[in-house]
Design an enzyme around this catalytic site. Sequence first.
Site, PDB file in Angstrom:
ATOM      1  N   LYS A   1     -99.065 -32.381  18.036  1.00 23.05           N
ATOM      2  CA  LYS A   1     -98.405 -32.154  16.740  1.00 23.05           C
ATOM      3  C   LYS A   1     -99.497 -32.382  15.694  1.00 23.05           C
ATOM      4  O   LYS A   1    -100.505 -33.043  15.993  1.00 23.05           O
ATOM      5  CB  LYS A   1     -97.220 -33.101  16.521  1.00 23.05           C
ATOM      6  CG  LYS A   1     -97.541 -34.572  16.728  1.00 23.05           C
ATOM      7  CD  LYS A   1     -96.299 -35.435  16.656  1.00 23.05           C
ATOM      8  CE  LYS A   1     -96.588 -36.845  17.136  1.00 23.05           C
ATOM      9  NZ  LYS A   1     -95.418 -37.706  17.169  1.00 23.05           N
TER      10      LYS A   1
ATOM     11  N   VAL B   1    -103.935 -49.067  11.942  1.00 27.74           N
ATOM     12  CA  VAL B   1    -105.311 -48.626  12.220  1.00 27.74           C
ATOM     13  C   VAL B   1    -106.156 -49.041  11.025  1.00 27.74           C
ATOM     14  O   VAL B   1    -105.836 -48.695   9.881  1.00 27.74           O
ATOM     15  CB  VAL B   1    -105.385 -47.090  12.406  1.00 27.74           C
ATOM     16  CG1 VAL B   1    -106.807 -46.677  12.763  1.00 27.74           C
ATOM     17  CG2 VAL B   1    -104.419 -46.612  13.479  1.00 27.74           C
TER      18      VAL B   1
ATOM     19  N   THR C   1     -92.482 -35.333  21.258  1.00 30.17           N
ATOM     20  CA  THR C   1     -91.885 -35.335  19.929  1.00 30.17           C
ATOM     21  C   THR C   1     -90.852 -34.205  19.894  1.00 30.17           C
ATOM     22  O   THR C   1     -91.197 -33.069  20.226  1.00 30.17           O
ATOM     23  CB  THR C   1     -92.988 -35.159  18.877  1.00 30.17           C
ATOM     24  OG1 THR C   1     -93.866 -36.283  18.993  1.00 30.17           O
ATOM     25  CG2 THR C   1     -92.418 -35.102  17.466  1.00 30.17           C
TER      26      THR C   1
ATOM     27  N   ARG D   1     -81.168 -46.581  19.628  1.00 28.27           N
ATOM     28  CA  ARG D   1     -79.897 -45.920  19.306  1.00 28.27           C
ATOM     29  C   ARG D   1     -79.867 -45.491  17.843  1.00 28.27           C
ATOM     30  O   ARG D   1     -80.365 -46.197  16.961  1.00 28.27           O
ATOM     31  CB  ARG D   1     -78.733 -46.884  19.544  1.00 28.27           C
ATOM     32  CG  ARG D   1     -78.549 -47.290  20.997  1.00 28.27           C
ATOM     33  CD  ARG D   1     -78.037 -46.169  21.846  1.00 28.27           C
ATOM     34  NE  ARG D   1     -77.562 -46.648  23.136  1.00 28.27           N
ATOM     35  CZ  ARG D   1     -77.091 -45.850  24.092  1.00 28.27           C
ATOM     36  NH1 ARG D   1     -77.041 -44.540  23.917  1.00 28.27           N
ATOM     37  NH2 ARG D   1     -76.668 -46.356  25.230  1.00 28.27           N
TER      38      ARG D   1
ATOM     39  N   ASP E   1    -104.531 -40.046  20.048  1.00 34.08           N
ATOM     40  CA  ASP E   1    -103.330 -40.703  20.545  1.00 34.08           C
ATOM     41  C   ASP E   1    -102.955 -40.257  21.958  1.00 34.08           C
ATOM     42  O   ASP E   1    -102.236 -39.275  22.148  1.00 34.08           O
ATOM     43  CB  ASP E   1    -102.139 -40.502  19.600  1.00 34.08           C
ATOM     44  CG  ASP E   1    -101.060 -41.554  19.889  1.00 34.08           C
ATOM     45  OD1 ASP E   1    -101.108 -42.163  20.972  1.00 34.08           O
ATOM     46  OD2 ASP E   1    -100.192 -41.765  19.039  1.00 34.08           O
TER      47      ASP E   1
ATOM     48  N   ARG F   1     -98.172  -9.211  54.375  1.00 32.18           N
ATOM     49  CA  ARG F   1     -96.823  -9.192  53.808  1.00 32.18           C
ATOM     50  C   ARG F   1     -96.150 -10.540  54.081  1.00 32.18           C
ATOM     51  O   ARG F   1     -96.275 -11.078  55.197  1.00 32.18           O
ATOM     52  CB  ARG F   1     -96.031  -8.060  54.485  1.00 32.18           C
ATOM     53  CG  ARG F   1     -94.539  -8.032  54.166  1.00 32.18           C
ATOM     54  CD  ARG F   1     -93.855  -6.903  54.864  1.00 32.18           C
ATOM     55  NE  ARG F   1     -94.356  -5.608  54.410  1.00 32.18           N
ATOM     56  CZ  ARG F   1     -93.970  -5.021  53.273  1.00 32.18           C
ATOM     57  NH1 ARG F   1     -93.084  -5.596  52.496  1.00 32.18           N
ATOM     58  NH2 ARG F   1     -94.470  -3.857  52.928  1.00 32.18           N
TER      59      ARG F   1
ATOM     60  N   GLY G   1    -107.920 -17.308  50.121  1.00 26.64           N
ATOM     61  CA  GLY G   1    -108.642 -18.209  49.224  1.00 26.64           C
ATOM     62  C   GLY G   1    -108.870 -19.569  49.849  1.00 26.64           C
ATOM     63  O   GLY G   1    -109.196 -20.528  49.165  1.00 26.64           O
ATOM     64  N   GLU G   2    -108.720 -19.657  51.197  1.00 25.87           N
ATOM     65  CA  GLU G   2    -108.862 -20.973  51.840  1.00 25.87           C
ATOM     66  C   GLU G   2    -110.279 -21.538  51.683  1.00 25.87           C
ATOM     67  O   GLU G   2    -110.476 -22.735  51.690  1.00 25.87           O
ATOM     68  CB  GLU G   2    -108.436 -20.927  53.312  1.00 25.87           C
ATOM     69  CG  GLU G   2    -109.315 -20.104  54.239  1.00 25.87           C
ATOM     70  CD  GLU G   2    -109.018 -18.610  54.195  1.00 25.87           C
ATOM     71  OE1 GLU G   2    -108.366 -18.169  53.237  1.00 25.87           O
ATOM     72  OE2 GLU G   2    -109.457 -17.895  55.099  1.00 25.87           O
ATOM     73  N   LYS G   3    -111.243 -20.642  51.487  1.00 30.02           N
ATOM     74  CA  LYS G   3    -112.632 -21.121  51.310  1.00 30.02           C
ATOM     75  C   LYS G   3    -112.734 -21.974  50.036  1.00 30.02           C
ATOM     76  O   LYS G   3    -113.577 -22.850  49.948  1.00 30.02           O
ATOM     77  CB  LYS G   3    -113.599 -19.941  51.206  1.00 30.02           C
ATOM     78  CG  LYS G   3    -113.745 -19.165  52.506  1.00 30.02           C
ATOM     79  CD  LYS G   3    -115.181 -19.312  53.039  1.00 30.02           C
ATOM     80  CE  LYS G   3    -115.322 -18.853  54.466  1.00 30.02           C
ATOM     81  NZ  LYS G   3    -115.003 -17.425  54.635  1.00 30.02           N
TER      82      LYS G   3
ATOM     83  N   GLY H   1     -73.408 -41.487  23.391  1.00 29.91           N
ATOM     84  CA  GLY H   1     -74.612 -42.103  23.958  1.00 29.91           C
ATOM     85  C   GLY H   1     -75.413 -41.151  24.834  1.00 29.91           C
ATOM     86  O   GLY H   1     -76.306 -41.578  25.558  1.00 29.91           O
TER      87      GLY H   1
ATOM     88  N   ASN I   1    -101.171 -35.713  15.267  1.00 30.18           N
ATOM     89  CA  ASN I   1    -102.124 -36.224  16.247  1.00 30.18           C
ATOM     90  C   ASN I   1    -103.447 -35.457  16.230  1.00 30.18           C
ATOM     91  O   ASN I   1    -104.184 -35.483  17.198  1.00 30.18           O
ATOM     92  CB  ASN I   1    -101.506 -36.207  17.653  1.00 30.18           C
ATOM     93  CG  ASN I   1    -100.523 -37.359  17.829  1.00 30.18           C
ATOM     94  OD1 ASN I   1    -100.534 -38.299  17.039  1.00 30.18           O
ATOM     95  ND2 ASN I   1     -99.674 -37.285  18.834  1.00 30.18           N
TER      96      ASN I   1
ATOM     97  N   LEU J   1     -77.801 -39.071  24.304  1.00 33.14           N
ATOM     98  CA  LEU J   1     -79.244 -38.955  24.107  1.00 33.14           C
ATOM     99  C   LEU J   1     -79.986 -39.939  25.035  1.00 33.14           C
ATOM    100  O   LEU J   1     -81.086 -39.670  25.504  1.00 33.14           O
ATOM    101  CB  LEU J   1     -79.612 -39.217  22.644  1.00 33.14           C
ATOM    102  CG  LEU J   1     -80.986 -38.741  22.207  1.00 33.14           C
ATOM    103  CD1 LEU J   1     -81.135 -37.232  22.365  1.00 33.14           C
ATOM    104  CD2 LEU J   1     -81.266 -39.117  20.768  1.00 33.14           C
TER     105      LEU J   1
HETATM  106  N1  ADE Z   1    -109.772 -42.509  14.650  1.00 31.97           N
HETATM  107  C1  ADE Z   1    -108.712 -42.769  15.438  1.00 31.97           C
HETATM  108  N2  ADE Z   1    -107.632 -42.985  14.711  1.00 31.97           N
HETATM  109  C2  ADE Z   1    -107.998 -42.840  13.438  1.00 31.97           C
HETATM  110  C3  ADE Z   1    -107.308 -42.910  12.231  1.00 31.97           C
HETATM  111  N3  ADE Z   1    -106.006 -43.163  12.203  1.00 31.97           N
HETATM  112  N4  ADE Z   1    -107.997 -42.712  11.118  1.00 31.97           N
HETATM  113  C4  ADE Z   1    -109.297 -42.435  11.148  1.00 31.97           C
HETATM  114  N5  ADE Z   1    -110.003 -42.344  12.237  1.00 31.97           N
HETATM  115  C5  ADE Z   1    -109.359 -42.549  13.389  1.00 31.97           C
END
Ligand code: ADE
Length: 770
Positions: A581, A469, A614, A268, A597, A371, A381-383, A258, A584, A260
Amino acid sequence: MGCNQSTSAGSVGRESKANVDEQTYMFLCKVKLLKRLPQDELPALAKSATEVEFKPGQSIIKQGEEGNEFFMIKKGTADVEINGKKVAGLKAGDYFGENALLRNEPRNATIKANSQVVTLKITRQAFSSLGLQDKLEFPKRGAVGGGVAVQAEIKPPSEKSTEDVQLIKQALQANTNLNTIANLDEARIKAMSDVMWKEPVAKGTAIIKQNDLQADYFYIVKSGSFSISKAEDVKEGQSVESAAAAQLGSVEAGGSFGELALLYFAPRAATITANVDSEVFVTARQQFKEILLRANEAETKQNLDYVGRCEVFSAALKDSEKKELAAAMHEMTFSKDETIFEQGETGTQFFLLVEGSVVVLKDGKEVASLRATPEKAPYFGEKALENKEPRAATIKVTSSRARTLWVDKETFEVLLGSLSELIKRGKDGDTVVAKSVAPTAADAKRFGVIKFADLKKHGLLGCGGFGAVELVEETKTGNMFALKALSKGYVVKSGMQASVMSEKNVQLMCDSPFIVKLFETYNSPEHLYFLLELALGGELYATYNKRNMWGNEACAKFYVAGTVLAFEHLHGKKIVFRDLKPENLLLTEEGRVKLTDMGLAKVIFGKTYTTCGTPDYFAPELIASKGHTHAVDWWTLGILTFELMSGHPPFESATPMQIYAKVQKGINAVVFPKKLKGDVETLVKGLCNSNPTERLAMKKGGIQNIKTQKWFASFGWSDMEGLSMKPPYVPTVKSKKDMKNFSANKEDMPPQIPYKDPKTGWDKDFATSA
Ligand code: ADE
């Protein structure tokens, strides 16, 4: 009949035309990769298979060699060898090498016939001449750690005998996964042992159930025994990769399972059942994280000490304020002769010198030298904390190394208020110094009002994560959008309430051509909806797989650059994204790239602590639960670059824990494929530095350090920013309702869980419109 009879290079053995029989078809039906094809494509593929025979002792494929053939065993048995060691056996019905149908990749094992073996072979050429690459659907890699399940119950620690303490210690040391995610020194082992409690588990009880969302505990077996099973334990026709990942068996006294769940919240992966009446020691994730964070407390304490050595802070700040500042300061190191900043530059960072020495230069002349000592941390850099005036002097390092802590104006003022007001008030004063308010969604520019009732659905664009979607049209205007629906039942069941609210708030703050815009949010009895900017070119991940764009340098540069600009926008608003990734990234119909996302995105000042993302893209500090900053995004950019150029992420493994073990070894232990040599390797290594403060973009120069990388030498950043750069790939989109670049698989939909309102009011501020 799409048949390829010739022996292609690299294939050995005696080959003959396959009987396209029922058996071949049945074999193909079991292959994981081929399950992603429409089933009516399989007979044609079966026809393209050729029979190849191998003699005992003959290698069918060899580890390290690239191949373009996929094999199924029809008769006989074979050994799987990794680095010369047998790791598994294969028999009729088993298959291997399916990835070779998609791309060139070194084989990860040698398969050697240990009897006369008859195989069925399909080549990549046959596969692609049937147009099958285009028809494959790839599941998206899911993010983990996003939800906060209902706080796990923590029981008081049990009394432990010397033998119990010894058993716990040995079990913790023997658990290699656990040692991957934490450096278990004596103090931590003792701390874990101290908090564990004992629980009896009756024979037949499933202490962990596969897919269970209540996954918060780690167990050590005190007495008895447990068996591990997985529902998807497909023995026949199992691929080598999944067989290796399954690791089924039993756990006896002194064993543990367990782990993870100690890292992050995720369903799980297996079921664990007591074989006999047993006893376990238990600890919860919260307890483990607290133990790991003690090391972080030491670092914050050290920072606090440095803050105390700074005259201006020790005179102006109260103890609580110093603590807050110490936790938010970042480290930056410099080497000899480097300038920390230069006269005339505008800067937003304030620096404390905590190690080393520097000179202050005005108009090229040395006016002071500073030093760091155990008593005093010089500052400069306080300014920058007051206004954005140009720097009045240059600060140049004179020691072989200088270590600084820095904070920027925005962070300082959100946490503490204006420095000049704080100085006026002094550490003992009681005037209230107003803090500035961090930007929120409420300040964001809105894009106009769109009513839910005015939306007409045209079809499904995608499924997965937490819902569907759909392509929708605002009937009044004919404008098209993507409507993402989340099942409220599922959100509550998986503890995602806070992160869904944050997703909305964060995305509303964004207004960049490199980030999918959020136009409206709606709240219905069963669902929450996000009305999003449409990108009809499809997901980058699916596009890369279908068009085999892996390794295309022009494409990789364009998409990585788009991501850099998306991060520049997000980080400018203090938002950390945490889930980069190719899944996204979406393409518009012109081929421009947009990040989507915001499920794990968050506004942070300083560090944040929830391990999420991920697994293939996890930065080492996420795995070590040390607290992380915006630097995690730069790590993921390195992983993305590697993946787009090679076809796989650098730390790819069969299980998340195996990924984490590789991540902890670092990027220098990764063998870079030929395509990734030279400037791109330098970029990836500059981003995937194990030390977050050493990553490009976290060092002096910031994001410019990436833009000026050699790999981007001839890249027109201003054209990219101004959207005038010609995209390297333009998807086919025939109309504003063309959904051909999407293939939604309803099987990826999360279970629709009926919603029972917990009456906490968690969703009351969700909708921006009705
Ligand atoms: N805009 C945001 N998500 C989308 C998706 N899955 N397909 C097409 N346009 C999007």
